[in-house]
Design a protein around this motif. Sequence first.
Motif, PDB file in Angstrom:
ATOM      1  N   GLN A 150      37.310  37.689  51.037  1.00 28.44           N
ATOM      2  CA  GLN A 150      37.227  38.844  50.146  1.00 28.44           C
ATOM      3  C   GLN A 150      38.613  39.435  49.952  1.00 28.44           C
ATOM      4  OE1 GLN A 150      34.223  41.756  50.966  1.00 28.44           O
ATOM      5  NE2 GLN A 150      35.404  43.386  50.014  1.00 28.44           N
ATOM      6  N   LYS A 151      38.928  39.774  48.708  1.00 32.88           N
ATOM      7  CA  LYS A 151      40.199  40.420  48.385  1.00 32.88           C
ATOM      8  C   LYS A 151      39.892  41.696  47.626  1.00 32.88           C
ATOM      9  CE  LYS A 151      44.708  40.210  46.801  1.00 32.88           C
ATOM     10  NZ  LYS A 151      45.923  39.806  47.393  1.00 32.88           N
ATOM     11  N   GLN A 152      40.579  42.778  47.992  1.00 32.62           N
ATOM     12  CA  GLN A 152      40.420  44.074  47.328  1.00 32.62           C
ATOM     13  C   GLN A 152      41.790  44.526  46.840  1.00 32.62           C
ATOM     14  OE1 GLN A 152      38.319  47.031  49.542  1.00 32.62           O
ATOM     15  NE2 GLN A 152      39.183  48.706  48.351  1.00 32.62           N
ATOM     16  N   LEU A 153      41.863  44.879  45.560  1.00 33.87           N
ATOM     17  CA  LEU A 153      43.098  45.401  44.987  1.00 33.87           C
ATOM     18  C   LEU A 153      43.102  46.918  45.086  1.00 33.87           C
ATOM     19  CD1 LEU A 153      43.317  43.211  41.759  1.00 33.87           C
ATOM     20  CD2 LEU A 153      44.448  42.831  43.956  1.00 33.87           C
ATOM     21  N   ASN A 154      44.234  47.482  45.441  1.00 35.68           N
ATOM     22  CA  ASN A 154      44.325  48.940  45.577  1.00 35.68           C
ATOM     23  C   ASN A 154      44.629  49.651  44.271  1.00 35.68           C
ATOM     24  OD1 ASN A 154      43.810  48.921  48.331  1.00 35.68           O
ATOM     25  ND2 ASN A 154      45.945  48.526  48.810  1.00 35.68           N
ATOM     26  N   GLU A 155      45.481  49.071  43.440  1.00 31.59           N
ATOM     27  CA  GLU A 155      45.920  49.790  42.245  1.00 31.59           C
ATOM     28  C   GLU A 155      45.776  48.990  40.961  1.00 31.59           C
ATOM     29  OE1 GLU A 155      49.863  51.207  42.839  1.00 31.59           O
ATOM     30  OE2 GLU A 155      49.392  52.052  44.791  1.00 31.59           O
ATOM     31  N   ASP A 156      45.140  47.856  41.001  1.00 29.82           N
ATOM     32  CA  ASP A 156      45.052  47.011  39.819  1.00 29.82           C
ATOM     33  C   ASP A 156      43.646  46.456  39.698  1.00 29.82           C
ATOM     34  OD1 ASP A 156      45.992  45.781  37.557  1.00 29.82           O
ATOM     35  OD2 ASP A 156      47.349  44.408  38.577  1.00 29.82           O
ATOM     36  N   ARG A 157      43.417  45.642  38.684  1.00 29.92           N
ATOM     37  CA  ARG A 157      42.117  45.007  38.476  1.00 29.92           C
ATOM     38  C   ARG A 157      42.336  43.512  38.224  1.00 29.92           C
ATOM     39  NH1 ARG A 157      39.279  49.126  39.056  1.00 29.92           N
ATOM     40  NH2 ARG A 157      39.236  51.001  37.810  1.00 29.92           N
ATOM     41  N   PHE A 158      41.345  42.716  38.613  1.00 28.52           N
ATOM     42  CA  PHE A 158      41.391  41.294  38.312  1.00 28.52           C
ATOM     43  C   PHE A 158      41.115  41.090  36.834  1.00 28.52           C
ATOM     44  CE2 PHE A 158      40.201  41.159  42.845  1.00 28.52           C
ATOM     45  CZ  PHE A 158      41.221  40.343  43.308  1.00 28.52           C
ATOM     46  N   ARG A 159      41.831  40.160  36.227  1.00 27.98           N
ATOM     47  CA  ARG A 159      41.521  39.785  34.839  1.00 27.98           C
ATOM     48  C   ARG A 159      40.399  38.760  34.912  1.00 27.98           C
ATOM     49  NH1 ARG A 159      47.391  38.407  33.125  1.00 27.98           N
ATOM     50  NH2 ARG A 159      46.410  36.382  33.250  1.00 27.98           N
ATOM     51  N   TRP A 160      39.291  39.078  34.284  1.00 26.03           N
ATOM     52  CA  TRP A 160      38.113  38.214  34.335  1.00 26.03           C
ATOM     53  C   TRP A 160      37.776  37.803  32.919  1.00 26.03           C
ATOM     54  CZ3 TRP A 160      37.108  37.063  39.177  1.00 26.03           C
ATOM     55  CH2 TRP A 160      35.945  36.359  39.492  1.00 26.03           C
ATOM     56  N   PRO A 161      37.503  36.529  32.675  1.00 30.20           N
ATOM     57  CA  PRO A 161      37.215  36.069  31.307  1.00 30.20           C
ATOM     58  C   PRO A 161      36.001  36.775  30.713  1.00 30.20           C
ATOM     59  CG  PRO A 161      37.285  34.225  32.853  1.00 30.20           C
ATOM     60  CD  PRO A 161      37.402  35.457  33.658  1.00 30.20           C
ATOM     61  N   ARG A 162      36.060  37.018  29.440  1.00 33.85           N
ATOM     62  CA  ARG A 162      34.953  37.676  28.737  1.00 33.85           C
ATOM     63  C   ARG A 162      34.080  36.674  27.993  1.00 33.85           C
ATOM     64  NH1 ARG A 162      35.775  43.136  28.930  1.00 33.85           N
ATOM     65  NH2 ARG A 162      37.912  43.784  29.275  1.00 33.85           N
ATOM     66  N   ARG A 163      34.158  35.425  28.385  1.00 31.80           N
ATOM     67  CA  ARG A 163      33.337  34.396  27.751  1.00 31.80           C
ATOM     68  C   ARG A 163      31.869  34.604  28.092  1.00 31.80           C
ATOM     69  NH1 ARG A 163      37.180  29.688  29.947  1.00 31.80           N
ATOM     70  NH2 ARG A 163      39.022  30.274  28.785  1.00 31.80           N
ATOM     71  N   GLN A 164      31.014  34.038  27.283  1.00 33.10           N
ATOM     72  CA  GLN A 164      29.574  34.214  27.482  1.00 33.10           C
ATOM     73  C   GLN A 164      28.949  33.142  28.367  1.00 33.10           C
ATOM     74  OE1 GLN A 164      27.996  36.936  26.619  1.00 33.10           O
ATOM     75  NE2 GLN A 164      29.963  37.672  25.900  1.00 33.10           N
ATOM     76  N   GLU A 165      29.703  32.106  28.743  1.00 39.96           N
ATOM     77  CA  GLU A 165      29.139  31.074  29.604  1.00 39.96           C
ATOM     78  C   GLU A 165      28.833  31.656  30.979  1.00 39.96           C
ATOM     79  OE1 GLU A 165      32.775  29.776  28.919  1.00 39.96           O
ATOM     80  OE2 GLU A 165      32.071  29.772  26.873  1.00 39.96           O
TER      81      GLU A 165
END
Length: 94
Positions: free
Chosen positions: A68-83
């Motif tokens: 598990q990884k937790q970011l303190n000040e940022d967000r993960f970029r996650w694809p917005r694809r529908q698959e």
Amino acid sequence: MFRLGADLQVYLHHEPIDFRAGINSLAVRVQETMGLDPFASGVFAFCNRRRDRMKLLFFDRSGFVLVQKQLNEDRFRWPRRQETVVRLTTEQLH
């Protein structure tokens, strides 16, 4: 620093998950929702709604590993694809 092997395929679960889920729940989700074998060579990545936490699940021949990884000040970029499943290389994940 934690690095995955370059030969592994990474599979992203599109929808956010409840982060109380453990190894067994995530392995079932890989099999039923993603339609993949949780024992196969690969890494399965899950993210929470805020995209500030990520869980990686993989099988290493002796058992499952959950990271598990937790970011303190940022967000993960996650694809917005529908698959339901998005494939990445380990380099793209890093």
